[in-house]
Motif scaffolding. Structure first.
Motif, PDB file in Angstrom:
ATOM      1  N   SER A  99       0.803  -1.217   0.000  1.00  0.00           N
ATOM      2  CA  SER A  99       0.000   0.000   0.000  1.00  0.00           C
ATOM      3  C   SER A  99       0.838   1.270   0.000  1.00  0.00           C
ATOM      4  O   SER A  99       2.046   1.265   0.273  1.00  0.00           O
ATOM      5  CB  SER A  99      -0.920   0.019   1.227  1.00  0.00           C
ATOM      6  N   SER A 100       0.153   2.347  -0.283  1.00  0.00           N
ATOM      7  CA  SER A 100       0.698   3.674  -0.029  1.00  0.00           C
ATOM      8  C   SER A 100       0.642   3.933   1.474  1.00  0.00           C
ATOM      9  O   SER A 100      -0.137   3.313   2.195  1.00  0.00           O
ATOM     10  CB  SER A 100      -0.134   4.725  -0.763  1.00  0.00           C
ATOM     11  N   VAL A 101       1.484   4.848   1.930  1.00  0.00           N
ATOM     12  CA  VAL A 101       1.410   5.301   3.319  1.00  0.00           C
ATOM     13  C   VAL A 101       1.271   6.818   3.302  1.00  0.00           C
ATOM     14  O   VAL A 101       1.786   7.491   2.403  1.00  0.00           O
ATOM     15  CB  VAL A 101       2.649   4.866   4.135  1.00  0.00           C
ATOM     16  N   PRO A 102       0.573   7.370   4.276  1.00  0.00           N
ATOM     17  CA  PRO A 102       0.339   8.813   4.244  1.00  0.00           C
ATOM     18  C   PRO A 102       1.568   9.619   4.664  1.00  0.00           C
ATOM     19  O   PRO A 102       2.339   9.207   5.531  1.00  0.00           O
ATOM     20  CB  PRO A 102      -0.798   8.995   5.251  1.00  0.00           C
ATOM     21  N   THR A 103       1.731  10.751   4.029  1.00  0.00           N
ATOM     22  CA  THR A 103       2.707  11.754   4.425  1.00  0.00           C
ATOM     23  C   THR A 103       1.939  13.026   4.732  1.00  0.00           C
ATOM     24  O   THR A 103       1.092  13.443   3.935  1.00  0.00           O
ATOM     25  CB  THR A 103       3.721  12.013   3.290  1.00  0.00           C
ATOM     26  N   ASP A 104       2.200  13.612   5.870  1.00  0.00           N
ATOM     27  CA  ASP A 104       1.445  14.786   6.292  1.00  0.00           C
ATOM     28  C   ASP A 104       1.496  15.881   5.228  1.00  0.00           C
ATOM     29  O   ASP A 104       2.574  16.256   4.753  1.00  0.00           O
ATOM     30  CB  ASP A 104       2.011  15.313   7.612  1.00  0.00           C
ATOM     31  N   GLY A 105       0.317  16.348   4.841  1.00  0.00           N
ATOM     32  CA  GLY A 105       0.216  17.424   3.861  1.00  0.00           C
ATOM     33  C   GLY A 105       0.265  16.990   2.415  1.00  0.00           C
ATOM     34  O   GLY A 105       0.124  17.819   1.518  1.00  0.00           O
ATOM     35  N   GLU A 106       0.458  15.675   2.186  1.00  0.00           N
ATOM     36  CA  GLU A 106       0.534  15.162   0.816  1.00  0.00           C
ATOM     37  C   GLU A 106      -0.671  14.274   0.512  1.00  0.00           C
ATOM     38  O   GLU A 106      -1.244  13.640   1.395  1.00  0.00           O
ATOM     39  CB  GLU A 106       1.819  14.350   0.619  1.00  0.00           C
ATOM     40  N   SER A 107      -1.037  14.193  -0.751  1.00  0.00           N
ATOM     41  CA  SER A 107      -2.176  13.371  -1.164  1.00  0.00           C
ATOM     42  C   SER A 107      -1.718  12.020  -1.687  1.00  0.00           C
ATOM     43  O   SER A 107      -0.513  11.785  -1.869  1.00  0.00           O
ATOM     44  CB  SER A 107      -2.968  14.090  -2.257  1.00  0.00           C
ATOM     45  N   PHE A 108      -2.661  11.147  -1.948  1.00  0.00           N
ATOM     46  CA  PHE A 108      -2.369   9.832  -2.525  1.00  0.00           C
ATOM     47  C   PHE A 108      -1.634   9.974  -3.855  1.00  0.00           C
ATOM     48  O   PHE A 108      -0.690   9.236  -4.140  1.00  0.00           O
ATOM     49  CB  PHE A 108      -3.687   9.077  -2.723  1.00  0.00           C
ATOM     50  N   VAL A 109      -2.045  10.925  -4.682  1.00  0.00           N
ATOM     51  CA  VAL A 109      -1.466  11.030  -6.030  1.00  0.00           C
ATOM     52  C   VAL A 109      -0.257  11.943  -6.102  1.00  0.00           C
ATOM     53  O   VAL A 109       0.436  11.970  -7.125  1.00  0.00           O
ATOM     54  CB  VAL A 109      -2.524  11.500  -7.066  1.00  0.00           C
ATOM     55  N   SER A 110       0.056  12.668  -5.038  1.00  0.00           N
ATOM     56  CA  SER A 110       1.141  13.649  -5.135  1.00  0.00           C
ATOM     57  C   SER A 110       2.505  12.996  -5.330  1.00  0.00           C
ATOM     58  O   SER A 110       3.420  13.624  -5.857  1.00  0.00           O
ATOM     59  CB  SER A 110       1.165  14.552  -3.897  1.00  0.00           C
ATOM     60  N   ALA A 111       2.636  11.727  -4.911  1.00  0.00           N
ATOM     61  CA  ALA A 111       3.914  11.020  -5.080  1.00  0.00           C
ATOM     62  C   ALA A 111       4.044  10.370  -6.454  1.00  0.00           C
ATOM     63  O   ALA A 111       5.102   9.818  -6.774  1.00  0.00           O
ATOM     64  CB  ALA A 111       4.070   9.966  -3.986  1.00  0.00           C
ATOM     65  N   TRP A 112       2.988  10.419  -7.266  1.00  0.00           N
ATOM     66  CA  TRP A 112       3.055   9.813  -8.586  1.00  0.00           C
ATOM     67  C   TRP A 112       4.002  10.607  -9.477  1.00  0.00           C
ATOM     68  O   TRP A 112       4.190  11.820  -9.271  1.00  0.00           O
ATOM     69  CB  TRP A 112       1.651   9.759  -9.205  1.00  0.00           C
ATOM     70  N   PRO A 113       4.624   9.968 -10.484  1.00  0.00           N
ATOM     71  CA  PRO A 113       5.629  10.658 -11.305  1.00  0.00           C
ATOM     72  C   PRO A 113       5.144  11.966 -11.921  1.00  0.00           C
ATOM     73  O   PRO A 113       5.907  12.913 -12.048  1.00  0.00           O
ATOM     74  CB  PRO A 113       5.951   9.621 -12.389  1.00  0.00           C
ATOM     75  N   ASP A 114       3.873  12.024 -12.296  1.00  0.00           N
ATOM     76  CA  ASP A 114       3.355  13.247 -12.915  1.00  0.00           C
ATOM     77  C   ASP A 114       2.618  14.123 -11.912  1.00  0.00           C
ATOM     78  O   ASP A 114       1.908  15.049 -12.304  1.00  0.00           O
ATOM     79  CB  ASP A 114       2.451  12.905 -14.097  1.00  0.00           C
TER      80      ASP A 114
END
Length: 232
Positions: A99-114
């Protein structure tokens, strides 16, 4: 006895755990599969990311569960990781399933390449929901044609705001007893944030030689990993 609160990933509901639950209960544990707002039998219910976090907290409190093992698969690691500190001493362990794990202030898709640009465009084009995907999306993950048909048939569009709104973490995830389960056929190495968390003394890595949907491809083996994790 542990109480497993089971939360499946995007587009799925409580039904995704149907083959895992009997193994957990046969071993004497509680099993509480949860459908998040806007999905499956709750389709049409408005939902943002904090709605999904609250869904999990409410389930634990409504049933007055103790010795809780929160299980988050795929997308649902994001709300599960945020719910963990909010259930306090009810929590025994967290299990993240590929799974993804949360980062404070970031969304599920913000870590995606685009940065989530394509997902956001897809959501905008589909009435505010992330659409279902075709059967070919599940190829190469150790699933039979029947299992793929079941996933596709049971899936519902996913409420888009849950993917684009930022996470709110009240405590660092590295503080919680955690098992991270990596599914090897899924291909990708654990993300940088997961790799960093795995350096914590509270985190352990377990691997399965299957794809991204082990609740369908290897339910008995998955249940045993949950049971072993609860005993840690």
């Amino acid at each position: 006895m542990a109480n497993f609160v089971l939360v499946a990933g995007a587009r799925l509901g409580a039904w995704a755990w149907d083959e895992v639950v009997p193994y957990l209960r046969a071993a004497g544990h509680g099993a509480h599969p949860l459908t998040l707002s806007g999905l499956a039998d709750k389709q049409g219910v408005p939902a943002g990311q904090q709605t999904h976090v609250q869904d999990i907290v409410d389930e634990v409190e409504r049933q007055d569960l103790r010795d809780v093992v929160l299980v988050g698969h795929s997308y649902s690691g994001i709300p599960v990781g945020q719910a963990a500190p909010r259930i306090g001493d009810r929590l025994a362990r967290v299990v993240f399933v590929d799974s993804s794990v949360p980062t404070d202030g970031e969304s599920f898709v913000s870590a995606w390449p685009d940065g989530g640009t394509r997902v956001k465009a897809s959501i905008a084009e589909n009435g505010g929901c992330w659409p279902r995907v075709p059967a070919a999306h599940y190829d190469g993950h150790g699933l039979t044609d029947e299992q793929i048909a079941r996933i596709v048939g049971g899936s519902t569009p996913h409420p888009g705001a849950t993917l684009t709104e930022p996470a709110v973490l009240t405590r660092p995830l590295g503080e919680f007893p955690t098992t991270y389960l990596a599914c090897l056929l899924a291909g990708a190495e654990p993300s940088d944030d997961v790799a960093k968390l795995l350096t914590s003394n509270h985190w352990q890595l377990v691997e399965m030689n299957t794809g991204h949907w082990p609740m369908f491809s290897q339910p008995r083996e998955l249940a045993q990993i949950f049971i072993d994790a609860a005993g840690e």
